[in-house]
Design an enzyme around this catalytic site. Structure first.
Site, short mmCIF file in Angstrom:
data_model
loop_
_atom_site.label_atom_id
_atom_site.label_comp_id
_atom_site.label_asym_id
_atom_site.label_seq_id
_atom_site.Cartn_x
_atom_site.Cartn_y
_atom_site.Cartn_z
N LYS A 128 0.89 -1.14 0.01
CA LYS A 128 0.18 -0.35 0.29
C LYS A 128 0.75 1.28 0.21
O LYS A 128 1.43 1.22 1.11
CB LYS A 128 -0.56 -0.11 1.07
CG LYS A 128 -2.09 1.18 0.83
CD LYS A 128 -2.59 1.12 2.55
CE LYS A 128 -3.82 2.37 2.55
NZ LYS A 128 -4.40 2.48 3.96
N LYS B 60 -2.31 -1.67 -3.62
CA LYS B 60 -3.40 -0.69 -4.03
C LYS B 60 -2.25 1.40 -3.67
O LYS B 60 -1.36 0.69 -2.99
CB LYS B 60 -4.06 -0.67 -2.87
CG LYS B 60 -5.03 0.69 -2.26
CD LYS B 60 -5.52 0.75 -0.74
CE LYS B 60 -6.17 1.61 -0.82
NZ LYS B 60 -7.31 1.96 0.12
#
Length: 251
Positions: A124, A177
């Site tokens: 992320k 992400k």
């Protein structure tokens, strides 16, 4: 055609330790219970404290305003158990704390939820693409930023190390992400790891396509499908996207 959802929530109150994240009657716990009672959807519970803390960070802060990693992952474990008790099928920790997967796995196992899998937000990035979501979820940090615990956008090797650590700690699924700007990370993760791989097409990606389509600059439907195809082609097994309903109708 939509058979699974990822649940987030905004609590009625926020505090320094994000207690709304692990309350038995918390907003996400109620949502999970309602979804399981009234649908056959697979329910994935996002696990983080940022929506529940009054300072907007993903964990507990010390006197200097720095996130305290070990105190935070203890609360992550508590949150995971409360979400599993509510009926969540999968727990998806997104806070990017060191050791969070091991802590959550241990907490779930100790509470009798050995069969509840973990979808790890392993790679992320500290991205500007989260803006629309943070506005809606009221989860932007009051001071500072999340660069200390999310990954720097240019660091490909760190992404692989983070994924490798999550796998070693017991993650059942891994995630990259955002998705669109990180197709190379998705591809490399697919080549290097054999766990199911998710990619999260985040709010900024969605908003840019929608706004450009609204202005008549692009064919919104075609660009939507092309963006999803690119993520799939890069190697994602699962795509988390705000286009889910629209894409399902087309497919």
């Amino acid at each position: 055609g939509v058979n699974s959802v990822l649940v987030f929530g905004i609590p009625t109150h926020k505090d320094a330790v994000g207690s709304g994240a692990y309350e038995k009657e918390g907003v996400v716990q109620k949502a999970i219970e309602g979804l399981k009672e009234n649908s056959d959807l697979m329910v994935i519970a996002d696990l983080c404290l940022c929506e529940y803390t009054d300072h907007g960070h993903c964990g507990v802060l010390d006197a200097d305003g720095c996130v305290v990693n070990d105190d935070t992952i203890e609360l992550y474990g508590k949150t995971a158990v409360s979400q599993a008790e509510a009926g969540a099928d999968i727990i998806a920790p997104s806070g990017m704390m060191d050791g969070q997967i091991a802590a959550i796995r241990m907490a779930l196992d100790d509470a009798g939820f050995k069969n509840v899998p973990i979808m790890a937000y392993s790679a992320k990035f500290y991205s500007a693409y989260y803006g629309p979501f943070r506005d809606v979820a009221e989860s932007s940090p009051g001071k500072g930023n999340r660069a200390g615990y999310q990954m720097q956008c240019g660091n490909r090797l760190e992404a692989m190390r983070e994924i490798e650590m999550d796998v070693a700690e017991g993650a059942d699924m891994i995630m990259v992400k955002p998705a669109g700007p990180y197709l190379d990370i998705i591809r490399e993760a697919r080549d290097r790891f054999d766990l199911p791989l998710a990619a999260y097409q985040v709010s900024g990606e969605y908003a840019m396509i929608k706004s450009a389509a609204a202005n008549g600059w692009i064919d919104g439907e075609r660009v939507m499908m092309e963006s999803l195809l690119g993520i799939k082609r890069a190697g994602a097994d699962m795509i988390i996207t705000y286009f889910a309903e629209e894409a399902a109708r087309i497919l």
